[in-house]
Design a protein around this motif. Structure first.
Motif, PDB file in Angstrom:
ATOM      1  N   LEU A   1      77.616  45.746  74.047  1.00 44.18           N
ATOM      2  CA  LEU A   1      79.061  45.987  73.984  1.00 44.18           C
ATOM      3  C   LEU A   1      79.818  44.723  73.607  1.00 44.18           C
ATOM      4  N   GLY A   2      80.622  44.823  72.565  1.00 36.74           N
ATOM      5  CA  GLY A   2      81.472  43.707  72.193  1.00 36.74           C
ATOM      6  C   GLY A   2      80.875  42.802  71.133  1.00 36.74           C
TER       7      GLY A   2
ATOM      8  N   TYR B   1      88.073  48.316  68.817  1.00 39.33           N
ATOM      9  CA  TYR B   1      88.444  46.937  69.151  1.00 39.33           C
ATOM     10  C   TYR B   1      87.460  45.915  68.607  1.00 39.33           C
ATOM     11  N   VAL B   2      86.168  46.242  68.837  1.00 37.77           N
ATOM     12  CA  VAL B   2      85.134  45.242  68.583  1.00 37.77           C
ATOM     13  C   VAL B   2      85.087  44.861  67.113  1.00 37.77           C
TER      14      VAL B   2
ATOM     15  N   THR C   1      88.214  47.915  81.148  1.00 35.48           N
ATOM     16  CA  THR C   1      87.469  48.402  79.989  1.00 35.48           C
ATOM     17  C   THR C   1      87.081  49.862  80.177  1.00 35.48           C
TER      18      THR C   1
ATOM     19  N   ARG D   1      74.915  49.357  81.931  1.00 32.46           N
ATOM     20  CA  ARG D   1      76.373  49.466  81.831  1.00 32.46           C
ATOM     21  C   ARG D   1      76.809  50.835  81.324  1.00 32.46           C
TER      22      ARG D   1
END
Lengths: 314, 453
Positions: free
Chosen positions: A114-115, A249-250, A17, A70
């Motif tokens: 994230l995501g 992407y998410v 990632t 993160r």
């Protein structure tokens, strides 16, 4: 002797990632560089401030929420850079910080980090800033007036969308026109697109189909000729949005056919807003609306090996 | 070369010949160890029951464990010598299991063999019993008793035997060497099965990264009616049963079904060679080729006796070249980790791959970013990221609706995942849980039915 045990597989593709985010960051550099070149030092300040405040917002939030920090995955940095590139070089410093904080804390972290965000953070922040301070967001200054001979006013001019026909296609392509820092040079954006394709970060599907959709829709609905449609594609944030934000992407569909539907509809919405809406530009809302539709698109059934299409219950 | 393949899939280690470089050009050499530890649980199904005791003398090929019913195969002594122990040893994933330990006297004396003779004259009815008597199980890794696979339920028909020479797993070259060195044996085994089942078509599928093997097998198949070689695209998991069938025949095994449901039987090349040994020479399965590679000084392809201890095998390959972190039976994509190097080679162990400390370190999961690489990889067409969400919540109902039971555990999604999510382990857990639950439910219902009567 002690050996580790685990279930298979015992190796991984080296792509992580973090590496993907670094690739996106690198892909954004050409258009950022052009923005700084065209709009001057103030553009650089906006970009640095948006990146720093995005990373800081993520760090502070994860500390407060007692989550693992993160920041090292580069995703906040990329969000900050994309937001900065979406702002005009004249954006006041407080607006940049509010935008970054909104993107990271409200759009990303409050929905699970994230995501898990359902909207592209940078884009959602741009939409909020646009609604809150429309004057600051649409003012498009340039410090390098030699580029804009064709422009009416070299210091502060309307974007190409506000005054169609002001700029030639070449000027639009090279980025000799006003606009947000990152969206003006289509050449630099294409360079980044090429890099993302070659490194396999994104597929061609969403960007190419979105752009084609805008082109075709402008012709069919707007009745434009091929030059007018090309100008529509090269104006505003169509290219920047379809390469760097629609491909997030998410918030974009995962399956190939899902991506096709998503991209076609983004192009359609952009064109409809541009032609019939009260805003001159529709890229932001086009992508945001389709972000919301993404979970639905991802539920479309797929063909599974050995599974016959489920017979309709009578 | 016209190659066939399946949809999606991945290319692990494509730039370095799928990790096969160190061993692919090395001729197989035989290695016989001092002692062997032969587990009675060599196959899926009922384990064999030991029929020798401590102090007995055994010859090679002597039955030391008797088959327990139809879903079971006998186990044979792989060396001659004295039985020094019949006791419980740790087995892979199934707790302790009875094993017979034999001290090799290196006399290499065989029991009396009962060959059936040349393939073209063999009595078809005798082939499948001979396969069971020889203790043959699937040699590609699954250990399914071969005679069970070749015995169809009523009404089932088979028109094609597919021989799996794809060897899509990384690092392994055991099947490749077998195809080069024993191509005629493989074809003979295939012909024996075709004769036994009265099947007219046998197709050997080989990935195109092994042109020499394709050439050798074509030569061996020449003039053999119905036998042909099909080159396949080098792609993982090309050697997965379902993918192989899809590539070669264009058919799909129905969900929840077996290859025979689309009239195909798949046999590994190693299984075919073992069948030839059993039919033509009457020899039971006592040895196999095993690729030893990774962090060992002398990567090799060894012809080893079943029951050889891993430590001895590593020793025969010059020892570890680095401190081992993980030792894997099989390839990197689907292999099974062994807890220590005292584990013995099974009939299905096609490779021993040694990983160093760094390669063995487990990776931490990071959040899913929905990049879709798992979806692009899955050869079945599943949405692994969605199943993982259900699996993480122990929501087995949803996982089932997302077709987790169709997952073949190939590991492609987990290999590709940039967030290093433990996709395949989760799916294995789901599948095991759902299977166990269904079994328990069936048992409970059977008990209830009994009570009502």
């Amino acid at each position: 002797m002690s050996l580790r045990i685990s279930t298979a597989p015992h190796m991984h593709n080296p792509l992580t990632t973090q590496r993907l985010m670094q690739f996106v960051f690198i892909a954004l550099l050409p258009t950022a560089a052009w923005g700084v070149y065209a709009f001057g030092f103030s553009a650089l300040l906006v970009l640095l401030l948006s990146m720093a405040s995005a990373v800081a917002a993520e760090f502070v939030w994860q500390k407060i929420a007692k989550q693992p920090v993160r920041v090292g995955d580069f995703s906040a940095l990329v969000t900050g850079l994309i937001l900065g590139l979406n702002l005009p070089a004249t954006a006041p410093w407080w607006m940049v910080i509010i935008g970054s904080a909104f993107a990271i804390i409200i759009v990303k972290q409050l929905f699970g980090g994230l995501g898990d965000n359902f909207l592209n953070p940078a884009l959602a922040a741009r939409a909020v800033l646009l609604a809150s301070w429309p004057v600051h967001m649409t003012a498009s200054a340039c410090v390098n007036p030699t580029f804009f001979q064709a422009g009416v006013d070299a210091v502060s001019t309307a974007t190409p969308l506000g005054a169609p026909g002001t700029f030639t296609l070449t000027q639009l392509f090279l980025g000799q026109c006003p606009g947000a820092i990152g969206e003006v040079s289509k050449a630099a954006i294409l360079l980044g697109f090429l890099f993302l394709l070659l490194t396999g970060v994104i597929s061609w599907r969403i960007p190419v189909i979105t752009v084609c959709s805008v082109y075709v829709c402008t012709m069919l609905i707007g009745g434009a000729d091929w030059q007018g449609a090309l100008a529509a594609v090269l104006s505003g944030g169509v290219l920047f949005g379809s390469v760097f934000m629609a491909t997030d992407y998410v918030t974009s569909p995962i399956t190939p056919w899902g991506q096709v539907i998503y991209a076609v509809l983004i192009g359609l919405i952009i064109t409809l807003i541009r032609l019939f809406g009260s805003y001159p530009e529709g890229v932001t809302y086009g992508i945001l609306l389709m972000n919301i539709a993404t979970p639905l698109i991802d539920r479309l059934p797929r063909t599974i090996y050995g599974v016959k299409k489920e017979a309709k219950k009578a | 070369m016209l190659t066939k393949t399946f949809k999606r899939g991945i290319h692990p280690l494509h730039s370095s010949h799928e990790g096969k470089g160190p061993t692919r050009d090395l001729e197989t050499r035989e290695y016989v160890s001092d002692t062997v530890v032969i587990s009675m649980a060599m196959n899926i199904g009922a384990p064999a029951k030991p029929c020798v005791k401590k102090g007995d003398h055994v010859d090679i090929g002597q039955v030391i464990g008797e088959a327990q019913g139809f879903m079971s195969v006998p186990v044979h002594a792989s060396v001659s010598g004295e039985v020094i122990a019949v006791d419980q040893v740790p087995s892979l994933g199934a707790g302790n299991m009875t094993a017979v330990t034999i001290k090799n006297d290196f006399a290499e004396t065989w029991v009396e063999l009962h060959p059936l003779g040349r393939v073209e004259n063999v009595d078809p009815a005798k082939v499948i019993p001979a396969i069971q008597a020889a203790g043959i199980t699937g040699m590609g890794g699954a250990s399914f008793p071969t005679h069970v696979k070749l015995t169809f339920k009523p009404g089932a028909t088979c028109d094609t035997i597919v021989v799996n020479g794809a060897e899509c797993e990384t690092h392994l070259t055991a099947d490749y060497r077998l195809m080069l060195e024993h191509s005629v044996r493989i074809v003979d085994g295939l012909r024996a099965v075709m004769r036994a089942l009265n099947v007219k078509k046998g197709i050997i599928g080989i990935e195109d990264n092994k042109p020499e093997a394709i050439e050798a097998m074509r030569k061996a198949a020449q003039g053999r009616e119905g036998v042909s070689v099909q080159p396949l695209k080098t792609k993982y998991p090309q050697g997965g049963e379902k993918q192989l069938i899809e590539a070669i025949t264009g058919r799909q095994v129905p969900s929840g079904g077996l290859p025979i449901d689309c009239h195909v039987v798949v046999l590994n090349v190693g299984t075919c060679a073992a069948i030839a040994d059993a039919v033509i020479d009457g020899k039971p399965l006592i040895s196999r080729i095993c690729t030893v590679t990774g962090c060992v000084r002398q990567p090799s392809n060894l012809l080893v006796r079943i029951g050889t201890i891993t430590e001895d095998i590593i020793g025969a390959c010059g020892g570890y070249s680095e401190t081992p972190g993980k030792v894997v039976f099989g390839g990197m994509m689907t292999g099974i980790c062994i807890p220590n190097d005292q584990m013995a080679i099974m009939k299905s162990t096609n490779g021993v791959v040694v990983l160093n400390e760094k390669q063995a370190r487990s990776k931490n999961e990071s959040p899913c970013i929905h990049c879709g690489r798992c979806v692009q990889a899955c050869p079945i067409g599943l949405n692994p990221y969605q199943i993982k969400v259900a699996a993480d919540k122990s929501d087995f109902e949803s996982a089932k609706k997302l077709h987790v039971m169709d997952c073949i555990l190939c590991g492609s999604c987990a290999y590709q995942c940039p967030s290093r999510r433990w996709l395949t382990p989760s799916f294995k857990f789901c599948k095991d849980h759902i299977t166990a639950e269904a079994k328990a439910k069936a048992a409970a219902e059977a008990a209830k039915g009994g009570a009502n009567k």
